[in-house]
Design a protein around this motif. Structure first.
Motif, PDB file in Angstrom:
ATOM      1  N   GLY A 152       0.582  -1.049   0.069  1.00 40.58           N
ATOM      2  CA  GLY A 152       0.030  -0.081   0.087  1.00 40.58           C
ATOM      3  C   GLY A 152       0.700   1.371   0.019  1.00 40.58           C
ATOM      4  O   GLY A 152       0.361   2.332   0.866  1.00 40.58           O
ATOM      5  N   PRO A 153       1.851   1.309  -1.037  1.00 43.83           N
ATOM      6  CA  PRO A 153       2.689   2.728  -0.810  1.00 43.83           C
ATOM      7  C   PRO A 153       1.856   3.951  -1.080  1.00 43.83           C
ATOM      8  O   PRO A 153       2.291   4.822  -0.891  1.00 43.83           O
ATOM      9  CB  PRO A 153       3.872   2.406  -1.681  1.00 43.83           C
ATOM     10  CG  PRO A 153       3.230   1.227  -2.815  1.00 43.83           C
ATOM     11  CD  PRO A 153       2.259   0.307  -1.722  1.00 43.83           C
ATOM     12  N   GLU A 196      -4.021   8.181  -1.686  1.00 43.99           N
ATOM     13  CA  GLU A 196      -3.435   9.052  -2.693  1.00 43.99           C
ATOM     14  C   GLU A 196      -4.268   8.980  -4.265  1.00 43.99           C
ATOM     15  O   GLU A 196      -4.152   9.844  -5.107  1.00 43.99           O
ATOM     16  CB  GLU A 196      -1.866   8.997  -2.935  1.00 43.99           C
ATOM     17  CG  GLU A 196      -0.973   9.139  -2.020  1.00 43.99           C
ATOM     18  CD  GLU A 196       0.342   9.423  -1.953  1.00 43.99           C
ATOM     19  OE1 GLU A 196       0.636   9.371  -3.178  1.00 43.99           O
ATOM     20  OE2 GLU A 196       1.339   9.112  -1.287  1.00 43.99           O
ATOM     21  N   LEU A 197      -4.796   7.673  -4.140  1.00 39.47           N
ATOM     22  CA  LEU A 197      -5.363   7.325  -5.554  1.00 39.47           C
ATOM     23  C   LEU A 197      -6.836   7.743  -5.491  1.00 39.47           C
ATOM     24  O   LEU A 197      -7.526   7.561  -6.474  1.00 39.47           O
ATOM     25  CB  LEU A 197      -5.120   5.895  -5.908  1.00 39.47           C
ATOM     26  CG  LEU A 197      -3.809   5.643  -6.141  1.00 39.47           C
ATOM     27  CD1 LEU A 197      -3.701   4.247  -6.474  1.00 39.47           C
ATOM     28  CD2 LEU A 197      -3.145   6.593  -7.425  1.00 39.47           C
ATOM     29  N   GLY A 198      -7.429   8.027  -4.299  1.00 38.45           N
ATOM     30  CA  GLY A 198      -9.013   8.136  -4.570  1.00 38.45           C
ATOM     31  C   GLY A 198      -9.763   6.911  -4.410  1.00 38.45           C
ATOM     32  O   GLY A 198      -8.953   5.800  -4.200  1.00 38.45           O
TER      33      GLY A 198
END
Length: 77
Positions: free
Chosen positions: A49-50, A54-56
């Motif tokens: 999960g880096p 952040e991706l919505g």
């Protein structure tokens, strides 16, 4: 620095890999001419999960599809 011939490298590859992993500079040569260097690849720990947060939000694939869109997938018009 350890320099070995291609023939010796074929014969002792496992030992040469261990030497390179241990930080030793290992060079393989054709005759007396150095041609390649054996170096370890840096190992990084796997991170899950880096890009979390952040991706919505993506689509919910478990929600029922609207009838008109479902008809297109099933070939009914």
């Amino acid at each position: 620095m350890r320099q070995v011939t291609v023939h010796a490298a074929k014969t002792h590859l496992s030992k040469l890999i261990e030497a390179a992993l241990g930080g030793e500079d290992v060079v393989i040569a054709k005759g007396r001419k150095p041609v390649v260097r054996l170096v370890p690849i840096p190992q990084q720990p796997f991170k899950i999960g880096p890009l979390e947060g952040e991706l919505g939000h993506g689509p919910d694939f478990f929600e029922p599809m609207p009838d008109d869109e479902l008809d297109l997938w099933e070939g009914d018009r």
